[in-house]
Design an enzyme around this catalytic site. Sequence first.
Site, PDB file in Angstrom:
ATOM      1  N   ASN A  64     -28.124 -25.763 -29.610  1.00 34.69           N
ATOM      2  CA  ASN A  64     -28.519 -25.268 -30.927  1.00 34.69           C
ATOM      3  C   ASN A  64     -27.359 -25.448 -31.908  1.00 34.69           C
ATOM      4  O   ASN A  64     -26.330 -24.785 -31.792  1.00 34.69           O
ATOM      5  CB  ASN A  64     -28.916 -23.791 -30.818  1.00 34.69           C
ATOM      6  N   GLU A  65     -27.530 -26.346 -32.880  1.00 32.56           N
ATOM      7  CA  GLU A  65     -26.440 -26.636 -33.813  1.00 32.56           C
ATOM      8  C   GLU A  65     -26.167 -25.464 -34.750  1.00 32.56           C
ATOM      9  O   GLU A  65     -25.044 -25.284 -35.220  1.00 32.56           O
ATOM     10  CB  GLU A  65     -26.759 -27.899 -34.625  1.00 32.56           C
ATOM     11  N   ASP A  84     -25.974 -14.971 -24.241  1.00 25.18           N
ATOM     12  CA  ASP A  84     -27.406 -14.725 -24.251  1.00 25.18           C
ATOM     13  C   ASP A  84     -27.609 -13.662 -25.300  1.00 25.18           C
ATOM     14  O   ASP A  84     -27.043 -12.564 -25.216  1.00 25.18           O
ATOM     15  CB  ASP A  84     -27.939 -14.283 -22.892  1.00 25.18           C
TER      16      ASP A  84
END
Length: 334
Positions: A142-143, A202
């Site tokens: 995820n950029e 997370d």
Amino acid sequence: MTNKIYEYIDENNWYIGEWTRFRKAGYHFNDIPYRLLEHIDAELSELIERDLDEEYNAFTTVVVKYGSPMSYIQFVLNMINDRQERDFKATSHKGAILITEKDLLRKVFFLSKDGVKMTDFFGQGQESEMAVGDTILIATRNEGKTAEFRKLFDKLGYKVENLNDYPDLPEVQETGTTFEENARLKAETISKLTGKMVLADDSGLQVDVLGGLPGVWSARFAGVGATDDENNIKLLHELAMVFEIKDRSAHFHTTLVVASPDRESLVVEADWPGYIAHEPKGENGFGYDPLFLVGETGKTSAELTMEEKNAQSHRAQAVKKLVEVFPAWQSKPL
């Protein structure tokens, strides 16, 4: 030239500086390692270009709160860069701090007293620019998430990579039932596969009236492969009969795990309280940001700038905690 006062303040550091005729420093507060800072000042003073026509050729600092050598070194280098239009940078590498100016290595601080093998320090068969500098591999593709971590770790002198730089790595299935279990799975598995220091998080949204959901299922709340929009629509549907904002309380949670080969993993956690809006607002961020009302501000996370978000988000708070304990963890014997 008008003299200028420099100041840097964050949760762990508070430095004040100015240019003076002679070098001096004020380490007059508790728990300040003044001998260490005197050594740093003396070394960094050698980088200054002396100008006989200039009245101020030395710097003075006052250290009110001291966080780390890297933060202090960066503060002084910023003073020198600003005053003398230089381009000094500090980079963390193999436990040392390297001072570079463009393509020149100018200083090395905190090299192990036992020394380091040249091949270990600089690498073999690599371009020098790529071989120098500690890297943290963020266990995500995820950029948006990577950009947040990069912004936070840049000032610590670390290069940040993510899994898009390693397209052949297998996906790690998040089979845990807690945030820590999932973060450990990702960090420790990828660290073993790559031999690198890996940071995994997370993170998830926990809504009180939903018993903590979506929780560890935040990324797939609307089903495996769900988009951010689909997850947001699902959340709004679940809260359709909860009308009062006060009853839509929630918080973002982050667990960070740093794993490195042959070392016990480091774990930190943080929360960011707020509420769930009735409709999405804002163009920034990702995930549930358009629905997450930050505290009592009335703004969603997606309406904040990157700087505003990094000053308060769950991930930013967790990274601040990580910064506090990371040096001690990294220096523990293997």
